[in-house]
Design a protein around this motif. Structure first.
Motif, mmCIF file in Angstrom:
data_model
loop_
_atom_site.group_PDB
_atom_site.id
_atom_site.type_symbol
_atom_site.label_atom_id
_atom_site.label_comp_id
_atom_site.label_asym_id
_atom_site.label_seq_id
_atom_site.Cartn_x
_atom_site.Cartn_y
_atom_site.Cartn_z
ATOM 1 N N ARG A 204 11.050 -40.185 -22.147
ATOM 2 C CA ARG A 204 11.547 -38.809 -22.205
ATOM 3 C C ARG A 204 12.970 -38.702 -21.677
ATOM 4 N N ARG A 205 13.270 -39.438 -20.600
ATOM 5 C CA ARG A 205 14.583 -39.299 -19.960
ATOM 6 C C ARG A 205 15.718 -39.742 -20.868
ATOM 7 N N ARG A 206 15.411 -40.494 -21.909
ATOM 8 C CA ARG A 206 16.445 -40.911 -22.861
ATOM 9 C C ARG A 206 16.754 -39.820 -23.874
ATOM 10 N N GLY A 207 15.956 -38.746 -23.884
ATOM 11 C CA GLY A 207 16.168 -37.668 -24.846
ATOM 12 C C GLY A 207 15.483 -37.899 -26.180
ATOM 13 N N VAL A 208 14.457 -38.745 -26.177
ATOM 14 C CA VAL A 208 13.773 -39.075 -27.429
ATOM 15 C C VAL A 208 13.142 -37.847 -28.064
ATOM 16 N N LEU A 209 12.512 -37.006 -27.266
ATOM 17 C CA LEU A 209 11.845 -35.823 -27.838
ATOM 18 C C LEU A 209 12.849 -34.814 -28.370
ATOM 19 N N GLU A 210 14.017 -34.719 -27.729
ATOM 20 C CA GLU A 210 15.054 -33.826 -28.249
ATOM 21 C C GLU A 210 15.581 -34.347 -29.594
ATOM 22 N N TYR A 211 15.726 -35.644 -29.696
ATOM 23 C CA TYR A 211 16.153 -36.236 -30.966
ATOM 24 C C TYR A 211 15.116 -35.964 -32.053
ATOM 25 N N LYS A 212 13.859 -36.140 -31.717
ATOM 26 C CA LYS A 212 12.799 -35.878 -32.690
ATOM 27 C C LYS A 212 12.811 -34.418 -33.127
ATOM 28 N N ALA A 213 12.944 -33.486 -32.159
ATOM 29 C CA ALA A 213 12.949 -32.062 -32.489
ATOM 30 C C ALA A 213 14.143 -31.701 -33.360
ATOM 31 N N ALA A 214 15.325 -32.233 -33.025
ATOM 32 C CA ALA A 214 16.512 -31.956 -33.828
ATOM 33 C C ALA A 214 16.351 -32.520 -35.235
ATOM 34 N N ALA A 215 15.804 -33.719 -35.345
ATOM 35 C CA ALA A 215 15.594 -34.334 -36.649
ATOM 36 C C ALA A 215 14.614 -33.515 -37.490
ATOM 37 N N SER A 216 13.560 -33.045 -36.850
ATOM 38 C CA SER A 216 12.565 -32.249 -37.576
ATOM 39 C C SER A 216 13.177 -30.974 -38.127
ATOM 40 N N GLU A 217 14.035 -30.333 -37.333
ATOM 41 C CA GLU A 217 14.691 -29.111 -37.794
ATOM 42 C C GLU A 217 15.661 -29.400 -38.936
ATOM 43 N N LEU A 218 16.474 -30.435 -38.782
ATOM 44 C CA LEU A 218 17.502 -30.720 -39.779
ATOM 45 C C LEU A 218 16.914 -31.241 -41.081
ATOM 46 N N LYS A 219 15.781 -31.918 -41.001
ATOM 47 C CA LYS A 219 15.167 -32.491 -42.202
ATOM 48 C C LYS A 219 14.785 -31.405 -43.207
ATOM 49 N N MET A 326 24.678 -32.547 -34.484
ATOM 50 C CA MET A 326 24.367 -33.479 -35.568
ATOM 51 C C MET A 326 24.671 -32.857 -36.928
ATOM 52 N N GLU A 327 24.385 -31.568 -37.054
ATOM 53 C CA GLU A 327 24.613 -30.896 -38.347
ATOM 54 C C GLU A 327 26.100 -30.773 -38.658
ATOM 55 N N SER A 328 26.944 -30.784 -37.630
ATOM 56 C CA SER A 328 28.378 -30.703 -37.889
ATOM 57 C C SER A 328 28.846 -31.875 -38.745
ATOM 58 N N TYR A 329 28.202 -33.036 -38.600
ATOM 59 C CA TYR A 329 28.542 -34.179 -39.441
ATOM 60 C C TYR A 329 27.952 -34.035 -40.837
ATOM 61 N N LEU A 330 26.796 -33.428 -40.931
ATOM 62 C CA LEU A 330 26.198 -33.198 -42.241
ATOM 63 C C LEU A 330 27.030 -32.212 -43.058
ATOM 64 N N LYS A 331 27.576 -31.211 -42.387
ATOM 65 C CA LYS A 331 28.382 -30.202 -43.069
ATOM 66 C C LYS A 331 29.795 -30.687 -43.386
ATOM 67 N N ASN A 332 30.276 -31.636 -42.585
ATOM 68 C CA ASN A 332 31.657 -32.095 -42.729
ATOM 69 C C ASN A 332 31.697 -33.625 -42.712
ATOM 70 N N ALA A 333 31.105 -34.214 -43.724
ATOM 71 C CA ALA A 333 31.023 -35.669 -43.770
ATOM 72 C C ALA A 333 32.405 -36.316 -43.832
ATOM 73 N N GLU A 334 33.413 -35.541 -44.230
ATOM 74 C CA GLU A 334 34.759 -36.108 -44.316
ATOM 75 C C GLU A 334 35.330 -36.463 -42.948
#
Length: 367
Positions: A204-219, A326-334
């Motif tokens: 948990r201390r590595r932020g794994v659950l936050e990464y999972k939650a962010a990924a689930s939302e962005l997917k 993370m979404e900032s890179y998805l929106k602006n891949a350039e």
């Protein structure tokens, strides 16, 4: 020109893996300069012991005591380290890992070792009381020098009054990174979607659950994006199971990788939402590869990136903020190409292992 005297240097590590991975470059530097190195480690995977022996280090296994009262097991470990030091007679002892260095520094001072150096590669987020403040303070007093992986940890101990005016201190940027072993790699095409990657232990201390939650939302909004994770399971109290990580299907779990370079080369953005640590090596590897890093404003992580240049910084334990970054890179891949160049440049300027090793060799008194 005066020839460098060969020294006997004992490195006390909390695991075989940490010695072989985090201090491999340092051990190679020491042995290549004619110094004798002994690694004192607990039992561990044979491949890490073979690595250590392959780079010229002697290895001795120090068995941990059977589970008992903490104070008794601590004294048993101090006695074990003391016996090893009395037998091998090192001139210098370098130890790291908070509990390990606490006990090793005390034992080294009792053994009359000429120079005792303690390396603090991270402090617990809940304070030093969890490791025993009195004994930790004793270990700091027993040290001739203390090395930190980030300035925040140094300031924390200074504020607690644990760093005496005469104590030599040094801040190095983590373990550093071998820029030849981790060269810059061109970004893969992103026509089919971006690939995000996180490398860490399942904790948990590595932020794994936050990464999972962010990924689930962005997917849900970016179905072609890929969110990958690689790393070993953990036995720590905050461990996360593989099943928990894969639940929901947003995360592609790659398992534990012996070589992380292919996974880094295949991603566009590296994500490391830690709650704070010394200086995460995985993020250094990502920067060297030329991958922008999304991480947290916490000790050891803030120093990794220049905001909006080589990556993004977000608050810890904040999955929503992580998803926005993370979404900032998805929106602006350039922006990826510029971020990739900046990441590699940051690694070259700040994290070159050659600079780290030279600084450590000097504070050890062998350069």
């Amino acid at each position: 020109m005066t020839q460098q005297v060969s020294e006997r240097i004992a490195i006390v590590a909390p695991s075989a893996e940490s010695a072989a991975v985090l201090r491999r470059d340092l051990i190679e530097w020491l042995t290549s300069h004619g110094h004798r190195v002994l690694c004192l480690i607990p039992p561990g995977a044979g491949r890490y012991i073979r690595i250590l022996r392959g780079i010229g280090a002697q290895v001795r296994i120090v068995e941990p005591p059977q589970p008992t009262l903490r104070i008794l097991s601590d004294w048993q470990m101090i006695a074990s380290y003391l016996a090893q030091f009395n037998d091998w007679q090192p001139n210098v002892v370098l130890s790291f890992g908070l509990r390990t260095l606490t006990l090793a520094a005390i034992a080294a001072r009792r053994a009359g070792v000429r120079r005792v150096v303690s390396l603090i590669n991270g402090l617990p987020s809940d304070g030093i009381e969890s490791i025993g403040r009195r004994r930790f303070a004793h270990a700091i007093r027993a040290s001739d020098a203390v090395v930190f992986h980030n300035r925040d940890n140094q300031q924390t101990l200074a504020d607690l009054g644990l760093l005496s005016p005469g104590l030599q201190t040094l801040v190095v940027p983590g373990s550093g990174i071998d820029l030849k072993s981790f060269p810059a790699v061109p970004l893969p095409p992103h026509d089919d979607g971006l690939v995000f990657l996180m490398l860490s232990r399942l904790e948990r201390r590595r932020g794994v659950l936050e990464y999972k939650a962010a990924a689930s939302e962005l997917k849900t909004r970016w179905p072609t994006a890929a969110f990958r994770f690689a790393g070993p399971v953990s036995s720590e109290p905050d461990a996360i199971s593989r099943a928990m990580l894969k639940e929901g299907g947003a995360i592609d779990y790659l398992g534990e990788l012996e070589d992380v370079r292919p996974a880094l080369a295949a991603c566009h953005v590296f994500v490391y939402p830690s709650y704070g640590e010394g200086m995460p090596r995985a993020a250094l590897e990502a920067l060297a590869t030329g991958r922008p890093v999304v991480t947290t404003r916490t000790p050891g992580c803030t120093e990794l990136v220049d905001e909006k240049v080589s990556g993004c910084l977000v608050p810890p334990a904040d999955a929503a903020a992580l998803a926005v970054a993370m979404e900032s890179y998805l929106k602006n891949a350039e922006q990826l190409a510029a971020g990739s160049r900046a990441a590699r440049l940051k690694a070259e300027r700040r994290f070159d292992v050659k600079d780290v090793n030279l600084a450590l060799a000097r504070i050890l008194g062998v350069a």
